[in-house]
Design a protein around this motif. Structure first.
Motif, PDB file in Angstrom:
ATOM      1  N   GLU A   1      12.923  -0.981   3.207  1.00 12.17           N
ATOM      2  CA  GLU A   1      14.132  -0.910   4.060  1.00 12.17           C
ATOM      3  C   GLU A   1      13.679  -1.045   5.726  1.00 12.17           C
ATOM      4  N   LEU A   2      12.403  -0.785   5.845  1.00 12.52           N
ATOM      5  CA  LEU A   2      11.995  -0.882   7.229  1.00 12.52           C
ATOM      6  C   LEU A   2      11.310  -2.067   7.758  1.00 12.52           C
TER       7      LEU A   2
ATOM      8  N   ASN B   1      13.812  -2.117  -4.659  1.00 13.91           N
ATOM      9  CA  ASN B   1      12.627  -1.142  -4.651  1.00 13.91           C
ATOM     10  C   ASN B   1      12.351  -0.837  -6.086  1.00 13.91           C
ATOM     11  N   LEU B   2      11.865  -1.910  -6.506  1.00 12.79           N
ATOM     12  CA  LEU B   2      11.536  -1.850  -8.192  1.00 12.79           C
ATOM     13  C   LEU B   2      10.472  -0.735  -8.255  1.00 12.79           C
TER      14      LEU B   2
ATOM     15  N   ALA C   1       0.850  -1.271  -0.003  1.00 11.43           N
ATOM     16  CA  ALA C   1      -0.043  -0.027  -0.207  1.00 11.43           C
ATOM     17  C   ALA C   1       0.971   1.245  -0.102  1.00 11.43           C
ATOM     18  N   LEU C   2       2.095   1.165   0.261  1.00 15.36           N
ATOM     19  CA  LEU C   2       3.048   2.490   0.294  1.00 15.36           C
ATOM     20  C   LEU C   2       3.644   2.351  -0.987  1.00 15.36           C
ATOM     21  N   ASN C   3       3.890   3.491  -1.420  1.00 15.90           N
ATOM     22  CA  ASN C   3       4.749   3.798  -2.718  1.00 15.90           C
ATOM     23  C   ASN C   3       6.152   3.379  -2.610  1.00 15.90           C
ATOM     24  N   PRO C   4       6.394   2.246  -3.281  1.00 16.06           N
ATOM     25  CA  PRO C   4       7.979   1.553  -3.179  1.00 16.06           C
ATOM     26  C   PRO C   4       8.890   2.331  -3.711  1.00 16.06           C
ATOM     27  N   ARG C   5       8.393   3.247  -4.819  1.00 13.79           N
ATOM     28  CA  ARG C   5       9.556   4.345  -5.267  1.00 13.79           C
ATOM     29  C   ARG C   5       9.721   5.526  -4.726  1.00 13.79           C
TER      30      ARG C   5
ATOM     31  N   HIS D   1      14.132   8.227   9.512  1.00 11.94           N
ATOM     32  CA  HIS D   1      13.617   7.503   9.006  1.00 11.94           C
ATOM     33  C   HIS D   1      12.907   7.832   7.514  1.00 11.94           C
ATOM     34  N   GLY D   2      12.685   9.264   7.557  1.00 11.63           N
ATOM     35  CA  GLY D   2      12.035   9.694   6.482  1.00 11.63           C
ATOM     36  C   GLY D   2      12.915   9.375   5.086  1.00 11.63           C
TER      37      GLY D   2
END
Lengths: 322, 298
Positions: free
Chosen positions: A149-150, B297-298, A99-103, A142-143
């Motif tokens: 990575e978390l 992180n694709l 649900a979080l934007n991975p980019r 953490h931002g």
């Protein structure tokens, strides 16, 4: 009692077309929720909890029924008005990784709701994100991290911060504990409680973790095959569950036995939850109910009040309490 | 305290973008071939941009130096009308890269637009668009391109337009697939949940996802376009007006003399192949850079 509730769901139904068949996910659900309170939604997988959560936020618009949120009927709102209303009603998803934007890094993920609603200058947003991060118990550094990575707990904290960014009145928590281990679950629950007190938040807390629901909720609604079969204040429901399904559900909570001898035999419901594509006639639960009678197979039980604020949809309840 | 504010300041605006790019490039740079390919492409782009200034001789040629073997004066030799082969190759690079860039950008825009529309809208629009895409995929678009060029004339623009209008089907299919995987995802749902408009969701969630998988295809697509343009010149004598010259026409022009003067063929072919190989190598570098194994992180 005359105070208008924050959320009022009336006769809400949602179905899906699946391979030409109709899957009835939510069937005629009604309830209210006051500001600052928590409704726990429990039930097995496939009982329609998550669909209900998304429908009442109008993320999955229901076919029939309506939702009145802070006095406004969501069905009557234009797309635009609905979008701006979303500031007040947020959702925390089960799986923050998807649900979080991975980019985008954590900072950007939390900033996004503010960007969408064009709130504040870049500088103000930065301060706001920093505030949110510390509010959910994360470091400002953490931002810079990316969601992947978390740890799972940290990701869920980011998800909560993102939901809180717009200062909502209602947050739907959809199975948000299920991917976390026990100690982190407790941390999350403490965080939810603390935030509720600080911001007077209302939660719809969807979970199959009954202990967590009992701990957080002021009211509990038990769902079975898309219907609320029992609804009551938490203490009332735990003390005297009426619906046979609720009773078995509560029996499934495990307590750590003190000795080997104290281990009681495990009770389970026979069979599995029927397919929501073919909902059984009459009471949907009759296929598994230990107390099934003839009337259950043919007639759908109405929801009746058995005690103050305690509603049950079961034919047997009538004889005992009405 | 200062570290905290530093960190937040650092996270602001665009700096996180830069740090991410640097990490990605680190993975790209791990393969030395990719770096060599990238450098060579940059050199070629410079040559393409400044061919008129960089070319050692005028295109017209010198009748006194016909069919000379490669030497210090004429590195790539000369042909039967005294044109310097190095000069011709430079103009060839200029022309080829223009065509490749133009046609690829055009195909990319059409294909990604069609694919994302189909993927996002679904329903009958999806069906119509994808059947049309299938049609374009199987249609001998090359024939169509040649026919239209016969009518529109042989300018650079018409070659770009024709290749661009006929070759986009791959882009459409790929981007539709990527869009479909996202359409019902929690990511898009969480975008809608914060009240983001359709345009915001497409721009910030869907397109970056589509781009990450399509960028590699784009590198290989360039190879395809360059080859097709070469074939247009070589087999159909379709190409630009002088002084621009396509590698295809260059080969066609010199083929009759190739037995006696092999450099007429070897030199342009070497340059031509070097373009293709470096693009492929860069594409593979991109793939490593963007693959889940190289990064999560694709």
């Amino acid at each position: 009692m005359s105070v208008e509730p924050l959320l009022e769901v009336t006769h809400l139904s949602k179905s899906f077309r699946v391979h030409g068949q109709t899957l009835q996910a939510v069937r005629d659900v009604s309830f209210t929720l006051a500001a600052g309170e928590t409704l726990g939604l429990v039930g097995e997988s496939g009982s329609g909890k998550s669909t209900l959560g998304r429908s009442l936020l109008w993320l999955l618009p229901p076919e029939t029924g309506d939702v009145r949120f802070a006095g406004e009927r969501l069905r009557t709102l234009s797309k635009q008005a609905l979008r701006s209303r979303r500031k007040d009603m947020q959702i925390v998803f089960q799986d923050p990784v998807s649900a979080l934007n991975p980019r985008a890094n954590v900072f950007r993920n939390i900033e996004e709701p503010l960007l969408v609603h064009r709130m504040g200058t870049a500088r103000e947003r930065r301060q706001e994100v920093a505030r949110l991060l510390s509010q959910v118990g994360l470091q400002e550094a953490h931002g810079l991290a990316y969601p992947f990575e978390l740890s799972g707990g940290q990701q869920q904290r980011v998800m909560i911060a993102r939901a809180l960014a717009l200062q909502p009145k209602l947050v739907v928590c959809d199975e948000m504990l299920s991917a976390l281990d026990m100690s982190v679950q407790t941390q999350m629950m403490a965080l939810l409680q603390q935030l509720q007190q600080e911001h007077h938040l209302a939660y719809v807390f969807i979970s199959h973790n009954l202990s967590a629901v009992g701990y957080l909720s002021s009211h509990i609604a038990v769902m079975y095959l898309g219907k609320i079969v029992e609804y009551a204040p938490t203490e009332q429901l735990v003390a005297s569950p009426v619906h046979p399904y609720t009773a078995t559900l509560f029996q499934s909570i495990l307590h750590i036995p003190e000795s080997k001898a104290a281990r009681s035999a495990l009770t389970t419901l026979p069979g599995e939850i029927p397919s929501p594509v073919k909902v059984p006639m009459g009471c949907a639960f009759h296929t598994r109910c230990p107390h099934v009678q003839d009337v259950c197979r043919t007639q759908e039980p109405p929801s009746i009040q058995v005690a103050q604020g305690h509603f049950v949809a079961c034919h047997l309840a009538k004889g005992d309490f009405a | 305290m200062s570290t905290v504010t530093d960190a937040v300041a650092y996270a602001s605006n665009r700096s996180w973008r830069r740090s991410r790019l640097r990490r990605g490039f680190g993975r790209f740079a791990r393969g030395p071939l990719s770096i060599i390919g990238l450098i060579w492409i940059i050199v070629l782009v410079v040559v393409a941009l400044f061919a008129p200034q960089l070319a050692p001789y005028p295109v017209a040629g010198d009748i006194l130096v016909v069919n000379e073997a490669p030497s210090l004066a004429h590195w790539f030799g000369t042909n039967n009308v005294g044109q310097d082969m190095l000069t011709l190759c430079m103009y060839g690079v200029r022309y080829t890269l223009t065509i490749a860039a133009g046609a690829t950008i055009l195909s990319f825009c059409i294909g990604v637009f069609v694919g994302m529309m189909a993927g996002l809208q679904g329903g009958w629009l999806d069906q119509v668009l994808m059947r049309f895409t299938d049609f374009m995929y199987s249609f001998p678009s090359f024939v169509l391109a040649i026919t239209v060029i016969e009518f529109t004339g042989q300018g650079i623009v018409s070659v770009i337009v024709m290749l661009g209008l006929t070759q986009w089907a791959g882009f459409a299919r790929l981007s539709r697939g990527m869009t479909l995987t996202l359409r019902n995802s929690e990511l898009v749902e969480s975008g809608r949940a914060i009240g983001a408009s359709r345009a915001f969701v497409i721009r910030h969630y869907v397109f970056p996802h589509v781009w990450s998988s399509i960028s590699v295809y784009t590198a290989f697509f360039l190879v395809n376009i360059i080859t097709q343009d070469g074939m247009l010149g070589l087999f159909y004598n379709v190409g630009p007006q002088p002084p621009n010259i396509s590698f295809g026409s260059l080969l066609l022009l010199n083929t009759p003399d190739v037995l006696g003067f092999p450099w007429l063929l070897t030199m342009p072919v070497l340059v031509f192949v070097s373009i293709l190989v470096s693009l492929i190598v860069v594409g593979e570098g991109l793939q490593t850079m963007l693959s889940p194994k190289g990064s999560v992180n694709l």
